[in-house]
Design a protein around this motif. Structure first.
Motif, PDB file in Angstrom:
ATOM      1  N   THR A   1       0.724  -1.252   0.002  1.00  0.00           N
ATOM      2  CA  THR A   1       0.094  -0.028  -0.029  1.00  0.00           C
ATOM      3  C   THR A   1       0.938   1.318   0.019  1.00  0.00           C
ATOM      4  OG1 THR A   1       0.062   0.491   2.272  1.00  0.00           O
ATOM      5  CG2 THR A   1      -1.546  -1.116   1.575  1.00  0.00           C
ATOM      6  N   ASN A   2       0.260   2.508  -0.095  1.00  0.00           N
ATOM      7  CA  ASN A   2       1.013   3.629   0.225  1.00  0.00           C
ATOM      8  C   ASN A   2       0.741   4.362   1.425  1.00  0.00           C
ATOM      9  OD1 ASN A   2       3.316   4.947  -1.271  1.00  0.00           O
ATOM     10  ND2 ASN A   2       1.999   4.940  -3.014  1.00  0.00           N
ATOM     11  N   ILE A   3       0.267   3.367   2.372  1.00  0.00           N
ATOM     12  CA  ILE A   3      -0.016   4.019   3.714  1.00  0.00           C
ATOM     13  C   ILE A   3       1.160   3.833   4.675  1.00  0.00           C
ATOM     14  CG2 ILE A   3      -1.754   3.728   5.558  1.00  0.00           C
ATOM     15  CD1 ILE A   3      -3.691   2.313   3.502  1.00  0.00           C
ATOM     16  N   PHE A   4       1.316   4.832   5.451  1.00  0.00           N
ATOM     17  CA  PHE A   4       2.320   4.578   6.546  1.00  0.00           C
ATOM     18  C   PHE A   4       1.795   4.811   7.911  1.00  0.00           C
ATOM     19  CE2 PHE A   4       5.085   7.001   9.489  1.00  0.00           C
ATOM     20  CZ  PHE A   4       6.313   6.264   9.619  1.00  0.00           C
ATOM     21  N   ILE A   5       1.979   3.894   8.818  1.00  0.00           N
ATOM     22  CA  ILE A   5       1.445   3.994   9.875  1.00  0.00           C
ATOM     23  C   ILE A   5       2.407   3.933  11.072  1.00  0.00           C
ATOM     24  CG2 ILE A   5       1.443   1.405  10.156  1.00  0.00           C
ATOM     25  CD1 ILE A   5      -0.890   1.500  11.924  1.00  0.00           C
TER      26      ILE A   5
ATOM     27  N   THR B   1       9.568  12.785   8.320  1.00  0.00           N
ATOM     28  CA  THR B   1       9.424  11.408   8.895  1.00  0.00           C
ATOM     29  C   THR B   1      10.219  10.433   8.208  1.00  0.00           C
ATOM     30  OG1 THR B   1       7.156  12.294   9.473  1.00  0.00           O
ATOM     31  CG2 THR B   1       7.714  10.011   9.894  1.00  0.00           C
ATOM     32  N   VAL B   2      11.024   9.561   9.029  1.00  0.00           N
ATOM     33  CA  VAL B   2      11.719   8.399   8.250  1.00  0.00           C
ATOM     34  C   VAL B   2      10.494   7.287   8.227  1.00  0.00           C
ATOM     35  CG1 VAL B   2      13.138   6.599   8.565  1.00  0.00           C
ATOM     36  CG2 VAL B   2      13.685   8.809   9.471  1.00  0.00           C
ATOM     37  N   ILE B   3      10.323   7.063   6.692  1.00  0.00           N
ATOM     38  CA  ILE B   3       8.924   6.309   6.495  1.00  0.00           C
ATOM     39  C   ILE B   3       9.606   4.704   6.334  1.00  0.00           C
ATOM     40  CG2 ILE B   3       7.255   8.012   6.011  1.00  0.00           C
ATOM     41  CD1 ILE B   3       8.154   7.290   2.933  1.00  0.00           C
ATOM     42  N   SER B   4      10.738   4.766   6.078  1.00  0.00           N
ATOM     43  CA  SER B   4      11.371   3.136   5.915  1.00  0.00           C
ATOM     44  C   SER B   4      12.792   3.015   5.924  1.00  0.00           C
ATOM     45  CB  SER B   4      10.727   2.461   4.556  1.00  0.00           C
ATOM     46  OG  SER B   4      11.127   3.407   3.537  1.00  0.00           O
ATOM     47  N   THR B   5      13.464   2.131   6.363  1.00  0.00           N
ATOM     48  CA  THR B   5      14.642   1.909   6.534  1.00  0.00           C
ATOM     49  C   THR B   5      15.376   0.563   6.081  1.00  0.00           C
ATOM     50  OG1 THR B   5      14.586   1.189   8.630  1.00  0.00           O
ATOM     51  CG2 THR B   5      14.804   3.502   8.608  1.00  0.00           C
ATOM     52  N   TRP B   6      16.480   0.439   5.532  1.00  0.00           N
ATOM     53  CA  TRP B   6      17.048  -0.893   5.386  1.00  0.00           C
ATOM     54  C   TRP B   6      18.463  -0.964   5.813  1.00  0.00           C
ATOM     55  CZ3 TRP B   6      14.673   2.439   1.663  1.00  0.00           C
ATOM     56  CH2 TRP B   6      13.189   1.778   1.089  1.00  0.00           C
ATOM     57  N   GLY B   7      19.114  -2.083   6.109  1.00  0.00           N
ATOM     58  CA  GLY B   7      20.514  -2.078   6.705  1.00  0.00           C
ATOM     59  C   GLY B   7      20.568  -1.397   8.162  1.00  0.00           C
TER      60      GLY B   7
ATOM     61  N   VAL C   1      12.728   9.291   3.678  1.00  0.00           N
ATOM     62  CA  VAL C   1      12.133  10.328   4.470  1.00  0.00           C
ATOM     63  C   VAL C   1      11.056  11.150   3.788  1.00  0.00           C
ATOM     64  CG1 VAL C   1      12.955  12.559   5.529  1.00  0.00           C
ATOM     65  CG2 VAL C   1      14.450  10.808   5.564  1.00  0.00           C
ATOM     66  N   TYR C   2      10.195  11.503   4.455  1.00  0.00           N
ATOM     67  CA  TYR C   2       8.750  11.734   3.795  1.00  0.00           C
ATOM     68  C   TYR C   2       8.938  13.404   4.195  1.00  0.00           C
ATOM     69  CZ  TYR C   2       3.990  11.881   2.093  1.00  0.00           C
ATOM     70  OH  TYR C   2       2.710  12.175   1.321  1.00  0.00           O
ATOM     71  N   ILE C   3       8.985  14.375   3.357  1.00  0.00           N
ATOM     72  CA  ILE C   3       8.851  15.669   3.922  1.00  0.00           C
ATOM     73  C   ILE C   3       7.450  16.308   3.459  1.00  0.00           C
ATOM     74  CG2 ILE C   3      11.268  16.029   4.112  1.00  0.00           C
ATOM     75  CD1 ILE C   3      11.147  17.929   1.571  1.00  0.00           C
ATOM     76  N   GLU C   4       6.707  17.076   4.299  1.00  0.00           N
ATOM     77  CA  GLU C   4       5.242  17.434   4.076  1.00  0.00           C
ATOM     78  C   GLU C   4       5.382  18.822   4.858  1.00  0.00           C
ATOM     79  OE1 GLU C   4       2.131  15.046   5.974  1.00  0.00           O
ATOM     80  OE2 GLU C   4       4.070  14.061   7.062  1.00  0.00           O
TER      81      GLU C   4
END
Lengths: 228, 109
Positions: free
Chosen positions: A65-69, B27-33, B103-106
């Motif tokens: 999805t494109n949803i972040f929780i 916001t950090v929305i995903s990380t690897w390693g 990183v998601y900036i808004e």
């Protein structure tokens, strides 16, 4: 993100509630979620996945999805018995650690003459008040008075209610005597061994600040063990 | 344990807005390693380049601040930034931890 969402986060965090923030990465819209609260139409399609991540307290982009929780967990309840000097530093070190601290001390002088910021202080005997606090196996107890008539009833209560962390201040000798008293009052060896005594990680310090740091370090270690 | 400064950051963002500042939330929305911070770690930036919080412990903040100020100047509401070790730019930025982060900036409005 709308500022109203941020205001709502502050409100919910102060009321110690558990909730999550959902962010639609495609359009930048965010919404708050908690058990039983309705989702917007566009997110409702993924209700099952959202609830799954929420229940597992998992953060991140929900699969496919494109949803972040992002989950906001309830703070951990820490009961401190003894409004003593070390308690002041425990409060200092616990800042920003998502702990909810309650201090209990029946001695009026300690609770009334000192200033403690951002914590609940109860001027009462532990055995009288502990039953009323909504503690459970997600709670921690730290006893600091090393006065058996104040500490022991609190320790007995915490053992009975399976607190995940129980720590008691006092030297090895004091702790040995304490263990004997608990044994005499019918507690099992396993229960007694679960008490961290002398309390704290061995950092080698003797000052109130250093002892408080060693206690907080041990508490954090035990909290993180819960999550593995 | 839960991320540490969330409330402080959120409250600061609200107060900046009250003082009519333009604010971006990263916001950090995903990380690897071996990225240093976990998913959900936050930072806020205003149009003057003031910031609070962090997204990587120092590796990519300068770039996030730059991108955030840029975002405030245009009409977009948000942007997704990727930092990754195979990216030459990331090495320049010093993502020495050997991990990748999104990183998601808004904009906050």
């Amino acid at each position: 993100m709308k500022i109203e969402i941020l205001q709502e986060i502050v409100k919910k965090k102060s009321s110690k509630k558990r909730f999550a923030v959902l962010k639609n990465l495609t359009n930048g819209k965010s919404e708050l979620f908690e058990v039983g609260s309705p989702l917007s139409d566009e997110l409702n399609v993924h209700k099952k996945d959202i609830e799954n991540y929420y229940n597992l307290q998992k953060n991140g982009i929900i699969n496919e999805t494109n949803i972040f929780i992002e989950n906001y967990t309830k703070p951990i309840e820490v009961i401190i018995v003894g409004a003593v000097h070390i308690a002041q530093y425990l409060i200092d070190f616990s800042k920003n650690l998502n702990l909810m601290i309650t201090i209990i001390d029946p001695r009026e002088y300690f609770t009334k003459k000192q200033t403690f910021k951002n914590v609940k202080i109860i001027n009462e005997w532990p055995e009288k008040i502990l039953e009323q606090l909504q503690s459970n196996n997600n709670s921690a107890l730290i006893t600091l008075t090393h006065d058996p008539k104040i500490d022991d009833p609190a320790l007995q209560f915490a053992l009975k209610n399976k607190f995940f962390y129980i720590g008691a201040l006092g030297s090895k000798k004091t702790h040995e005597k304490r263990c004997q008293r608990l044994k005499d009052s019918g507690h099992t060896k396993e229960q007694i061994d679960s008490i961290h005594g002398p309390i704290g990680l061995k950092l080698g310090g003797k000052s109130a600040t250093e002892i408080a740091l060693s206690i907080i370090a041990q508490l954090v270690l035990e909290i993180n063990k819960l999550k593995i | 344990m839960e991320n540490l400064h969330e409330l402080e950051i959120t409250e600061k963002a609200i107060s900046w807005i009250k003082f009519n500042k333009k604010v971006v939330l990263a916001t950090v929305i995903s990380t690897w390693g071996s990225s240093p911070f976990r998913t959900g770690t936050k930072m806020i930036i205003n149009e003057e380049g003031d910031f609070l919080g962090s997204v990587s412990g120092g590796c990519v903040e300068a770039n996030v601040i730059e991108e955030s100020i840029e975002l405030l100047k245009n009409n977009y509401q948000f942007k997704k930034l990727e930092f990754n070790v195979s990216d030459e730019n990331a090495w320049n930025l010093g993502l020495a931890c050997g991990g990748n982060i999104s990183v998601y900036i808004e904009k906050i409005n």
